[in-house]
Design an enzyme around this catalytic site. Structure first.
Site, mmCIF file in Angstrom:
data_model
loop_
_atom_site.group_PDB
_atom_site.id
_atom_site.type_symbol
_atom_site.label_atom_id
_atom_site.label_comp_id
_atom_site.label_asym_id
_atom_site.label_seq_id
_atom_site.Cartn_x
_atom_site.Cartn_y
_atom_site.Cartn_z
ATOM 1 N N ASP A 191 5.730 5.520 -0.663
ATOM 2 C CA ASP A 191 4.837 4.399 -1.004
ATOM 3 C C ASP A 191 3.468 4.674 -0.388
ATOM 4 O O ASP A 191 3.268 5.678 0.303
ATOM 5 C CB ASP A 191 5.412 3.050 -0.524
ATOM 6 C CG ASP A 191 4.932 1.878 -1.393
ATOM 7 O OD1 ASP A 191 3.712 1.681 -1.520
ATOM 8 O OD2 ASP A 191 5.786 1.173 -1.944
ATOM 9 N N PHE A 223 1.276 8.221 -5.758
ATOM 10 C CA PHE A 223 2.060 8.810 -6.846
ATOM 11 C C PHE A 223 1.221 9.273 -8.029
ATOM 12 O O PHE A 223 1.729 9.917 -8.929
ATOM 13 C CB PHE A 223 3.243 7.937 -7.281
ATOM 14 C CG PHE A 223 2.995 6.470 -7.555
ATOM 15 C CD1 PHE A 223 1.915 6.022 -8.290
ATOM 16 C CD2 PHE A 223 3.933 5.524 -7.114
ATOM 17 C CE1 PHE A 223 1.732 4.668 -8.559
ATOM 18 C CE2 PHE A 223 3.763 4.161 -7.395
ATOM 19 C CZ PHE A 223 2.654 3.737 -8.108
ATOM 20 N N HIS A 257 5.520 -1.461 -14.690
ATOM 21 C CA HIS A 257 4.933 -2.710 -15.217
ATOM 22 C C HIS A 257 3.621 -3.078 -14.518
ATOM 23 O O HIS A 257 2.913 -3.954 -14.968
ATOM 24 C CB HIS A 257 5.956 -3.857 -15.190
ATOM 25 C CG HIS A 257 6.098 -4.559 -13.872
ATOM 26 N ND1 HIS A 257 6.553 -5.857 -13.768
ATOM 27 C CD2 HIS A 257 5.850 -4.148 -12.604
ATOM 28 C CE1 HIS A 257 6.570 -6.209 -12.504
ATOM 29 N NE2 HIS A 257 6.156 -5.203 -11.774
HETATM 30 C C1 LIG Z 1 5.635 -4.223 -7.616
HETATM 31 S S1 LIG Z 1 5.840 -3.290 -6.165
HETATM 32 C C2 LIG Z 1 7.530 -2.742 -6.355
HETATM 33 C C3 LIG Z 1 8.170 -2.448 -5.028
HETATM 34 C C4 LIG Z 1 9.660 -2.075 -5.100
HETATM 35 N N1 LIG Z 1 9.890 -0.952 -5.951
HETATM 36 C C5 LIG Z 1 10.488 -3.271 -5.534
HETATM 37 O O1 LIG Z 1 10.908 -3.341 -6.691
HETATM 38 O O2 LIG Z 1 10.668 -4.160 -4.694
HETATM 39 C C6 LIG Z 1 4.919 -1.825 -6.452
HETATM 40 C C7 LIG Z 1 4.916 -0.856 -5.306
HETATM 41 O O3 LIG Z 1 4.156 0.294 -5.709
HETATM 42 C C8 LIG Z 1 3.406 0.735 -4.585
HETATM 43 N N2 LIG Z 1 2.255 1.524 -5.044
HETATM 44 C C9 LIG Z 1 1.158 1.063 -5.706
HETATM 45 N N3 LIG Z 1 0.310 2.068 -5.933
HETATM 46 C C10 LIG Z 1 0.875 3.187 -5.412
HETATM 47 C C11 LIG Z 1 0.468 4.552 -5.357
HETATM 48 N N4 LIG Z 1 -0.694 4.938 -5.896
HETATM 49 N N5 LIG Z 1 1.287 5.451 -4.762
HETATM 50 C C12 LIG Z 1 2.477 5.040 -4.207
HETATM 51 N N6 LIG Z 1 2.920 3.758 -4.245
HETATM 52 C C13 LIG Z 1 2.124 2.839 -4.842
HETATM 53 C C14 LIG Z 1 3.003 -0.561 -3.933
HETATM 54 O O4 LIG Z 1 2.572 -0.380 -2.594
HETATM 55 C C15 LIG Z 1 4.266 -1.393 -4.055
HETATM 56 O O5 LIG Z 1 5.132 -1.219 -2.960
#
Ligand SMILES: C[S@@+](CC[C@H](N)C(=O)[O-])C[C@H]1O[C@@H](n2cnc3c(N)ncnc32)[C@H](O)[C@@H]1O
Length: 302
Positions: free
Chosen positions: A167, A195, A212
């Site tokens: 993350d 990512f 999403h």
């Molecule tokens: C909607 S949350 C989903 C978290 C988890 N998968 C869940 O379902 O509870 C999206 C996650 O993507 C991470 N995220 C957003 N941009 C990112 C990036 N560029 N690289 C890695 N993680 C990222 C956020 O920090 C967050 O924890």
């Protein structure tokens, strides 16, 4: 016995004021929405502009643009100088900011977001974990895993599995703490990164409520990075709500409104997910329903 006191004149004025605030509270999001529609955060990022100048850039009616900007002053989104130029405040700047960049600058809100998501979707997470088969899998990456709740369940279900919570760097301390609390430190690495740049190599990637959050181009980038990093025979498991037919779109259509308002993302139909997978060099192999609103879409390299 207690009796209810009727409000005196001052209190009565207060309650009318309170009720008036309640029934007019919908004005505020409408003004904020219009400020975003007019791209005020972008136009005012480099300095002040008059309402006429904004109207010219946006091809909007100058009188109404002025009235909107005046209302934004009341809400603390803008200030105005003696020459009639409007300036954006730090409150306005939060609307120009990418959602996850905003969280990166506000650690306690980032923590609340991760923990809130973990607790509100905990039932969905266990449903997803039940249908993802990790037999024969050595290493799984929970991509954008937040606290790592899905990974932890997969590890608990398969004692020979190792995992990585991947993350953003500002989020991984929470994942490390939660991993330690669950006694899974020896089988879990916690990695901070982006990512869109690169992802760790693994034979299973779980992406729960990740796609999403993003537009199609960004989703294809994330999926392509997984496709390129996955070991031969590797697999991707996308966990999302899937939008049904127009006549029965299901609950995802409401969540889609949330994504429209908060991030550049959207909920998608199965054929829309298929298009993303295909553009990233992947092929859908299964759609696994769960007893929650989410499904697991599995894919392998084409
Ligand atoms: C909607 S949350 C989903 C978290 C988890 N998968 C869940 O379902 O509870 C999206 C996650 O993507 C991470 N995220 C957003 N941009 C990112 C990036 N560029 N690289 C890695 N993680 C990222 C956020 O920090 C967050 O924890």
């Amino acid at each position: 016995m207690t009796t209810e006191q009727e409000p005196g004149p001052t209190q009565a004025a207060d309650v009318y004021q309170q009720m008036s605030m309640m029934v007019t509270s919908h004005w505020i999001p409408q003004v904020v929405r219009a400020a975003v529609d007019l791209s005020l955060p972008d136009h005012l990022a480099e300095g002040g502009l008059t309402a006429d100048e904004v109207a010219q850039r946006e091809d909007s009616a100058s009188g109404t643009t002025f009235r909107l900007m005046r209302a934004c002053v009341v809400l603390g989104l803008l200030t105005v100088d003696t020459e009639g130029r409007f300036h954006g405040t730090s409150l306005l700047a939060t609307l120009g900011t990418d959602f996850f960049d905003y969280l990166a600058k506000h650690p306690s809100q980032a923590r609340d977001f991760s923990e809130g998501l973990t607790s509100t979707t905990s039932l969905w997470t266990s449903d997803a974990a039940k249908v993802i088969d990790t037999t024969g899998v050595k290493l799984v990456v929970d991509l954008g895993g937040a606290t790592g709740s899905l990974l932890h369940l997969l590890l608990e279900g398969n004692p020979s599995l190792r995992g990585i919570v991947f993350d953003r760097p500002n989020v991984i301390d929470g994942a490390a703490a939660e991993t330690a609390r669950k006694g899974l430190k020896d089988r879990t690495d916690v990695v901070g990164g982006d990512f869109f740049q690169s992802v760790p190599s693994a034979d299973l990637y779980v992406l729960k409520m990740i796609l999403h959050d993003w537009d199609d181009t960004s989703c294809i980038k994330i999926l392509t990075n997984c496709r390129n990093a996955m070991t031969p025979g590797g697999r991707i498991a996308v966990v999302e709500m899937i939008i049904g037919e127009l006549s029965d779109p299901g609950p995802a259509a409401l969540m889609d409104m949330n994504m429209l308002a908060a991030v550049p993302g959207q909920e998608r139909s199965l054929s829309e997910y298929d298009r993303l997978l295909s553009a990233a060099g992947l092929r859908r192999t299964a759609v696994l329903p769960t007893s929650s609103r989410q499904s697991v879409i599995e894919a392998v390299a084409r």
